[in-house]
Motif scaffolding. Structure first.
Motif, mmCIF file in Angstrom:
data_model
loop_
_atom_site.group_PDB
_atom_site.id
_atom_site.type_symbol
_atom_site.label_atom_id
_atom_site.label_comp_id
_atom_site.label_asym_id
_atom_site.label_seq_id
_atom_site.Cartn_x
_atom_site.Cartn_y
_atom_site.Cartn_z
ATOM 1 N N PRO A 108 0.823 -1.209 0.000
ATOM 2 C CA PRO A 108 0.000 0.000 0.000
ATOM 3 C C PRO A 108 0.858 1.261 0.000
ATOM 4 N N LEU A 109 0.364 2.300 -0.645
ATOM 5 C CA LEU A 109 1.031 3.603 -0.716
ATOM 6 C C LEU A 109 2.388 3.517 -1.401
ATOM 7 N N GLY A 110 2.571 2.455 -2.216
ATOM 8 C CA GLY A 110 3.816 2.316 -2.961
ATOM 9 C C GLY A 110 5.004 1.868 -2.161
ATOM 10 N N ILE A 111 4.781 1.371 -0.937
ATOM 11 C CA ILE A 111 5.896 0.929 -0.089
ATOM 12 C C ILE A 111 6.590 -0.267 -0.731
ATOM 13 N N ASN A 112 7.909 -0.171 -0.905
ATOM 14 C CA ASN A 112 8.664 -1.236 -1.549
ATOM 15 C C ASN A 112 8.710 -2.492 -0.673
ATOM 16 N N VAL A 113 8.358 -3.624 -1.269
ATOM 17 C CA VAL A 113 8.429 -4.906 -0.577
ATOM 18 C C VAL A 113 9.628 -5.708 -1.062
ATOM 19 N N LEU A 114 9.807 -5.746 -2.395
ATOM 20 C CA LEU A 114 10.929 -6.493 -2.960
ATOM 21 C C LEU A 114 11.188 -5.990 -4.371
ATOM 22 N N ASP A 115 12.467 -5.807 -4.699
ATOM 23 C CA ASP A 115 12.877 -5.368 -6.032
ATOM 24 C C ASP A 115 13.962 -6.325 -6.511
ATOM 25 N N ILE A 116 13.678 -7.053 -7.594
ATOM 26 C CA ILE A 116 14.578 -8.100 -8.079
ATOM 27 C C ILE A 116 14.946 -7.813 -9.533
ATOM 28 N N GLN A 117 16.233 -7.838 -9.827
ATOM 29 C CA GLN A 117 16.694 -7.689 -11.208
ATOM 30 C C GLN A 117 17.692 -8.795 -11.524
ATOM 31 N N LYS A 118 17.486 -9.435 -12.663
ATOM 32 C CA LYS A 118 18.495 -10.360 -13.165
ATOM 33 C C LYS A 118 19.181 -9.662 -14.328
ATOM 34 N N VAL A 119 20.474 -9.390 -14.183
ATOM 35 C CA VAL A 119 21.179 -8.591 -15.183
ATOM 36 C C VAL A 119 21.977 -9.433 -16.171
ATOM 37 N N ASN B 277 23.496 -18.774 -9.278
ATOM 38 C CA ASN B 277 22.852 -19.436 -10.413
ATOM 39 C C ASN B 277 21.501 -20.017 -10.013
ATOM 40 N N ASN B 278 21.020 -19.656 -8.807
ATOM 41 C CA ASN B 278 19.725 -20.128 -8.320
ATOM 42 C C ASN B 278 18.970 -18.954 -7.699
ATOM 43 N N PRO B 279 18.368 -18.087 -8.535
ATOM 44 C CA PRO B 279 17.662 -16.920 -8.003
ATOM 45 C C PRO B 279 16.545 -17.277 -7.036
ATOM 46 N N GLU B 280 15.851 -18.392 -7.275
ATOM 47 C CA GLU B 280 14.750 -18.779 -6.386
ATOM 48 C C GLU B 280 15.258 -18.997 -4.963
ATOM 49 N N GLN B 281 16.357 -19.729 -4.827
ATOM 50 C CA GLN B 281 16.927 -19.982 -3.503
ATOM 51 C C GLN B 281 17.434 -18.694 -2.872
ATOM 52 N N LEU B 282 18.076 -17.845 -3.688
ATOM 53 C CA LEU B 282 18.598 -16.586 -3.179
ATOM 54 C C LEU B 282 17.479 -15.693 -2.657
ATOM 55 N N ILE B 283 16.394 -15.583 -3.412
ATOM 56 C CA ILE B 283 15.260 -14.762 -3.001
ATOM 57 C C ILE B 283 14.659 -15.290 -1.699
ATOM 58 N N ALA B 284 14.536 -16.614 -1.586
ATOM 59 C CA ALA B 284 13.975 -17.211 -0.375
ATOM 60 C C ALA B 284 14.857 -16.932 0.839
ATOM 61 N N GLU B 285 16.181 -17.034 0.657
ATOM 62 C CA GLU B 285 17.097 -16.818 1.774
ATOM 63 C C GLU B 285 17.085 -15.366 2.241
ATOM 64 N N LEU B 286 16.981 -14.423 1.298
ATOM 65 C CA LEU B 286 17.096 -13.016 1.650
ATOM 66 C C LEU B 286 15.782 -12.372 2.065
ATOM 67 N N GLY C 6 12.561 -14.404 2.357
ATOM 68 C CA GLY C 6 11.566 -15.325 2.891
ATOM 69 C C GLY C 6 10.473 -15.656 1.900
ATOM 70 N N MET C 7 10.525 -15.104 0.682
ATOM 71 C CA MET C 7 9.485 -15.350 -0.308
ATOM 72 C C MET C 7 9.853 -16.526 -1.197
ATOM 73 N N VAL C 8 8.891 -17.407 -1.432
ATOM 74 C CA VAL C 8 9.091 -18.559 -2.304
ATOM 75 C C VAL C 8 8.428 -18.249 -3.637
ATOM 76 N N LEU C 9 9.230 -18.193 -4.692
ATOM 77 C CA LEU C 9 8.733 -17.836 -6.015
ATOM 78 C C LEU C 9 9.577 -18.561 -7.059
ATOM 79 N N GLY D 7 4.854 -28.811 -12.575
ATOM 80 C CA GLY D 7 6.277 -28.768 -12.870
ATOM 81 C C GLY D 7 7.083 -28.190 -11.728
ATOM 82 N N GLY D 8 8.391 -28.162 -11.928
ATOM 83 C CA GLY D 8 9.298 -27.657 -10.905
ATOM 84 C C GLY D 8 10.327 -28.705 -10.519
#
Length: 207
Positions: free
Chosen positions: A79-90, A105-114, A116-119, A150-151
């Motif tokens: 809400p109100l544009g509050i940043n929750v997560l910003d992810i870039q693969k360059v 080489n595993n963005p999913e694991q990295l995102i989860a570790e940093l 807590g989101m599973v995506l 899948g997965g």
């Protein structure tokens, strides 16, 4: 980096049934031609809502996703544009999360570790547009994806159900999808797709 996800005081409500078919929905003649369209679609962007449902509670965030052939940029805002997560693969192994650069080489694991989101970020680059890359799947009567499974078996398979297809620049794209893995559910409600205009290839005689 500390966990910055928060529970909202009110849940985002998603309808459980598909909307009536879009009268302008393009009829697909075959799955092969539709899948070929999706595979050639490497540059696109979308915006909408993401609902996250788990035993710990439920959250809702705005999502903006920009995808190119070589990378992506995903922003989740509350809400109100509050940043929750910003992810870039360059590039192949470098990921920027909230302004900090990581090599993985595993963005999913990295995102989860940093965060807590599973995506399932790597697969979702194809799955979110309705291309069941690396997954078993079922089609609907219009030769487009209705569900997939899948997965990675080591972390558990994702079941995805699709609904509310609409034609964007001559390609049918889903506007609702639900991902389920165990007791976690992710609901995407896409309000806007943007893709390059699909122009027919001209032969020399037409130029």
């Amino acid at each position: 980096m500390k966990l910055r996800f928060f529970y909202l005081l009110f849940p985002l409500i998603f309808t459980g049934c598909a909307l009536p078919p879009d009268p302008e929905l393009q009829i697909n003649n075959s799955w092969e031609s539709h899948k070929n369209q999706l595979e050639q679609l490497t540059d696109w962007s979308l915006s909408g809502k993401l609902g996250i449902f788990s035993p710990e509670g439920r959250e809702s965030v705005n999502i903006n996703w920009q995808q190119s052939k070589n990378g992506f940029h995903i922003r989740l805002n509350g809400p109100l544009g509050i940043n929750v997560l910003d992810i870039q693969k360059v590039d192949n192994n470098n990921v920027i999360i909230d302004g900090e650069k990581y090599h993985s080489n595993n963005p999913e694991q990295l995102i989860a570790e940093l965060s807590g989101m599973v995506l399932p970020i790597e697969q979702l680059q194809q799955w979110i547009k309705g291309n069941p890359s690396g997954a078993s799947y079922q089609l609907d009567d219009n030769h487009q994806l209705s569900s997939l499974l899948g997965g990675q078996t080591s972390t558990g398979l994702w079941l995805i159900n699709y609904a509310d297809y609409r034609t964007i620049e001559q390609i049918n794209l889903p506007h609702k999808l639900q991902l389920t893995r165990g007791d976690l559910r992710l609901k995407f409600k896409i309000s806007n797709w943007q893709i390059p205009i699909q122009r027919p290839v001209q032969t020399p005689s037409q130029q």
